[in-house]
Design a protein around this motif. Structure first.
Motif, short mmCIF file in Angstrom:
data_model
loop_
_atom_site.label_atom_id
_atom_site.label_comp_id
_atom_site.label_asym_id
_atom_site.label_seq_id
_atom_site.Cartn_x
_atom_site.Cartn_y
_atom_site.Cartn_z
N GLY A 355 0.80 -1.35 -0.01
CA GLY A 355 -0.01 0.01 0.09
C GLY A 355 0.79 1.40 0.07
N MET A 356 0.33 2.32 -0.39
CA MET A 356 1.06 3.83 -0.54
C MET A 356 0.15 5.00 -0.01
N LEU A 384 -3.54 6.61 -4.09
CA LEU A 384 -3.85 7.51 -3.20
C LEU A 384 -5.27 8.00 -2.94
N GLN A 385 -6.23 7.64 -3.84
CA GLN A 385 -7.59 8.25 -3.85
C GLN A 385 -8.40 7.21 -3.12
N ASN A 386 -7.82 7.04 -1.68
CA ASN A 386 -8.66 6.03 -0.77
C ASN A 386 -8.50 6.71 0.58
N SER A 387 -9.15 5.99 1.62
CA SER A 387 -9.09 6.40 3.07
C SER A 387 -7.47 6.47 3.72
N TYR A 388 -6.76 5.74 2.93
CA TYR A 388 -5.21 5.47 3.42
C TYR A 388 -4.33 6.41 2.54
N GLY A 389 -4.78 7.25 1.51
CA GLY A 389 -3.93 8.05 0.76
C GLY A 389 -3.14 9.06 1.28
N PHE A 390 -3.92 10.04 2.01
CA PHE A 390 -3.30 11.13 3.09
C PHE A 390 -3.55 10.77 4.34
N MET A 391 -2.40 10.98 5.05
CA MET A 391 -2.64 11.00 6.71
C MET A 391 -1.50 11.59 7.20
N GLU A 398 3.24 4.40 11.47
CA GLU A 398 2.47 3.00 12.32
C GLU A 398 1.90 2.17 11.12
N MET A 399 1.38 2.77 10.30
CA MET A 399 0.95 1.76 9.14
C MET A 399 2.23 1.18 8.18
N MET A 400 3.12 1.70 8.35
CA MET A 400 4.42 1.36 7.65
C MET A 400 5.27 0.30 8.54
N ARG A 401 5.06 0.46 9.76
CA ARG A 401 5.65 -0.77 10.60
C ARG A 401 4.80 -1.98 10.90
N THR A 402 3.55 -1.77 10.81
CA THR A 402 2.64 -3.02 11.20
C THR A 402 2.25 -3.58 9.67
N LYS A 403 2.34 -2.99 8.66
CA LYS A 403 1.48 -3.43 7.41
C LYS A 403 2.76 -3.44 6.33
N LYS A 404 2.15 -3.93 5.25
CA LYS A 404 2.96 -3.67 4.00
C LYS A 404 2.72 -2.25 3.24
N TYR A 405 3.41 -1.39 3.74
CA TYR A 405 2.93 -0.10 3.66
C TYR A 405 4.08 0.87 3.25
#
Length: 528
Positions: A355-356, A384-391, A398-405
Motif C-alpha cells: 500500500g502507498m 492515493l484516492q482512498n482512505s489511506y492515501g493522505f494521513m 505506524e502503518m509502515m511498521r505494522t503493514k506492507k505500506y
C-alpha cells in the motif's frame, strides 16, 4: 521614459539645470533610482545634499553625486523611509591626485542596515505555536525537532543575518508556502504576503515554481529538499511462492517431464515384463507413488524384484539427491542471508501489493492532484484516492511498521520518529525510493528586493564558515542506522502456504473420490 531590459543604463545629469532636476525627481517617483541605472549627478551647489534626502533611494541604488572640491559621494538608503547615507567614494586634489575611497563590493560596503526593522513570515504546518511562545518553540531543539525542521533551520540563519547586517525582524506564522487561489487574486500564504507587500522577507524556503518566480525573487539555496517513499521491504522468502522460487521454472518443468517419463517407463516395464508378479506393481498409481516417494526422499513404497525397475529406481534416487541438495541449500540461504531487494523504482513499487500513502500537507496535495507526469498521475489514481492515501506522519509510520505500506514525506520528517519507533530488525528492512531527485530550495523575497543579494551573500558566507553545516546536523536527522542484521530465521505462514494448499487439495480430492466410490457402490448394489 527610460527603459532598460538587458544591460545597465548610465545617466549623466546636471543638477543645476531646472529641467534636469525635474527629470531626477520624476525618475525617483517612478522608482528608477535602482540598480538598473547608474546615475552620475553633477552640481556646483554645496548644499545640494539636503535636497537628495527626498529621493527614493534604495539599498542597491547606484547614484553618485559630484560636488565642488572634486568630491564624489555615493548615495543610498536602507529603504525609502530611512535616512540618507552619504559615503565619500572618491576625491581629487593636486597633491594626491584622484583617490578612490570605496574599493569593495556593494554588499560589503553597505552591510550596515542601521537597525532597520523588517517583517517576515515563517511557515509552520506541524509545530503548534502561539504569539507568545512561537520563537521559543522554534528554537528549542528538544521540542519535536523533526517537525517543520526546514523552517526552524532557516529561522536560525536569519538570526545570524540580523547580527551580520545590523537589522531586526518581526515575524508571523502561516501554514501555506503560497499557492495560486483557484478563484484568482494571486497567491495565498507566505508568497501572497510578499506579493502584496505585507512583508519583506520569507523566512522559510520554498520551491521555485514558475508562478512564484513571476511574483517573487529567491535568494541563494540553503536546504536540500528530499522526499521519498520509505517502506519495509518484504522478505523474498516471505511470499506465497517461496517454496517454488528456489528452482527456476525451467528446472521445475524439466523435473515434471522426467517424473512423467519415469512413471510411464515403470508402467511399460510392468506391462511387458515377465508376468506373475504382485498386482500392486501393475497400476499407474503405484508407479506415481513410487516416483513421489523417491523425489521427496521418503524411500520406495515397495522393493521390486525386477532388475530393470531397480536400475530405474536407483537413478531416480540419485536425481532426487541432487535436486534436494540444491533446493535445501536455496531455502537455508534465503533464511540466513539478508533478503534481496527487488523493488527499486516507483513503477515496481506501484505494481507490488504494498500500500502507498502520502503525508497530508498542502504541497503534497497540490503536487499529486495537479501533476501532469503520467507515472505520478497513475500513482495518485491507483493508490492515493482512498482512505489511506493522505494521513499524518504518526499514522503513516505506524502503518509502515505494522503493514506492507510505503509512506511518502520529507526524509527529515520521517527519520527521527522511525528511529524511536522501529526496532533494529525493522530498521534493517527499510528501503527508500525517490519520486524525483532532491533539489535545493531558497527563501523568497519581494520582487526586485534590494535585500536579495545581501541575504544570498550572507548565506554563502555562513556556508563557507561551516554554520550551514552545523545547523544542518542539528535540524536534519540522520537515516536510522541498522546495527547488523541479527534477525531470527523464521518462516511465516504465507511462506509455506503452498504446502498447506497442496495438502488441502489432496484431502478434498480424497473425500470427493470417496463419496463418488460410495455412490457408485450403492448404485451397483441397487441394480445387482
Amino acid at each position: 521614459m527610460m527603459v532598460v531590459r538587458y544591460t545597465k543604463l548610465g545617466v549623466f545629469l546636471d543638477y543645476d539645470c531646472n529641467f534636469n532636476k525635474n527629470v531626477l525627481f520624476e525618475s525617483s517617483e517612478w522608482r528608477m533610482l535602482n540598480e538598473s541605472y547608474i546615475w552620475l549627478i553633477v552640481s556646483l551647489q554645496k548644499d545640494v545634499l539636503k535636497e537628495m534626502t527626498f529621493l527614493n533611494l534604495g539599498l542597491t541604488s547606484d547614484v553618485s553625486l559630484a560636488l565642488p572640491g572634486f568630491i564624489l559621494y555615493d548615495l543610498y538608503k536602507v529603504n525609502y523611509s530611512s535616512p540618507l547615507v552619504t559615503d565619500i567614494a572618491a576625491e581629487w586634489n593636486l597633491s594626491t591626485g584622484f583617490k578612490i575611497k570605496l574599493n569593495n563590493t556593494k554588499v560589503k560596503l553597505r552591510s550596515d542596515f542601521h537597525g532597520i526593522r523588517l517583517r517576515g513570515t515563517v511557515v509552520l504546518t506541524k509545530l503548534k505555536t502561539n504569539s507568545s511562545n512561537a520563537e521559543e518553540r522554534i528554537l528549542d531543539t528538544n521540542i519535536l525537532p523533526h517537525l517543520d525542521s526546514v523552517s526552524r533551520f532557516t529561522y536560525i540563519l536569519f538570526l545570524n543575518l540580523q547580527d551580520l547586517y545590523n537589522f531586526t525582524f518581526d515575524f508571523e506564522v502561516t501554514e501555506s508556502w503560497g499557492y495560486l487561489n483557484p478563484q484568482g487574486g494571486g497567491h495565498d500564504g507566505m508568497v501572497g504576503q510578499l506579493e502584496r507587500g505585507e512583508i519583506e522577507l520569507g523566512l522559510t524556503p520554498a520551491t521555485m515554481f514558475k508562478h512564484r518566480m513571476d511574483t517573487v525573487d529567491f535568494t541563494a539555496p540553503v536546504w536540500k529538499f528530499r522526499t521519498c517513499f520509505i517502506f519495509r521491504h518484504p522478505d523474498s522468502f516471505g511470499v506465497y511462492k517461496a517454496l517454488v522460487t528456489p528452482l527456476s521454472p525451467t528446472v521445475w518443468i524439466s523435473t515434471g517431464v522426467l517424473c512423467l517419463l519415469v512413471v510411464g517407463t515403470l508402467r511399460l516395464i510392468h506391462q511387458y515384463e515377465v508376468t506373475g508378479w504382485p498386482d500392486t506393481e501393475l497400476s499407474w498409481s503405484a508407479s506415481a507413488i513410487l516416483v513421489v516417494g523417491a523425489l521427496s526422499q521418503q524411500g520406495l513404497a515397495s522393493t521390486s524384484r525386477r532388475v530393470s525397475v531397480r536400475i530405474l529406481c536407483l537413478f531416480l534416487l540419485l536425481l532426487s539427491v541432487v535436486l534436494y541438495a540444491f533446493y535445501g541449500a536455496a531455502i537455508v540461504t534465503s533464511l540466513l542471508t539478508p533478503p534481496a531487494r527487488t523493488i527499486h523504482t516507483i513503477q515496481q513499487l506501484l505494481d507490488s501489493p504494498i500500500g502507498m500513502g502520502v503525508e497530508n500537507t498542502a504541497y503534497t496535495r497540490d503536487y499529486f492532484s495537479k501533476s501532469t507526469d503520467a507515472l505520478t498521475a497513475d500513482l495518485y489514481r491507483r493508490k492515493l484516492q482512498n482512505s489511506y492515501g493522505f494521513m499524518d506522519v504518526p499514522s503513516g509510520i505506524e502503518m509502515m511498521r505494522t503493514k506492507k505500506y510505503a509512506f511518502y514525506a520529507e526524509d527529515a520528517t520521517l527519520y527521527l520518529p522511525i528511529d524511536k519507533t522501529f526496532n533494529n530488525i525493522e530498521k534493517c528492512s527499510l528501503t527508500e525510493i525517490e519520486l524525483f531527485p532532491p533539489y535545493l530550495v531558497s527563501t523568497p523575497v519581494q520582487k526586485t528586493s534590494p535585500f536579495r543579494d545581501f541575504i544570498s551573500c550572507g548565506f554563502n558566507l555562513m556556508r563557507e564558515r561551516g554554520i550551514l553545516y552545523r545547523e544542518n546536523k542539528v535540524w536534519h536527522p540522520q537515516r536510522p542506522q541498522c546495527i547488523g542484521d541479527r534477525r531470527v530465521a523464521r518462516v511465516d505462514l504465507e511462506s509455506v502456504m503452498l504446502a498447506f494448499v497442496i495438502l488441502a487439495a489432496g484431502i478434498v480430492s480424497s473425500v470427493v473420490i470417496l463419496i463418488v466410490e460410495r455412490t457408485v457402490a450403492k448404485i451397483s448394489q441397487l441394480y445387482s
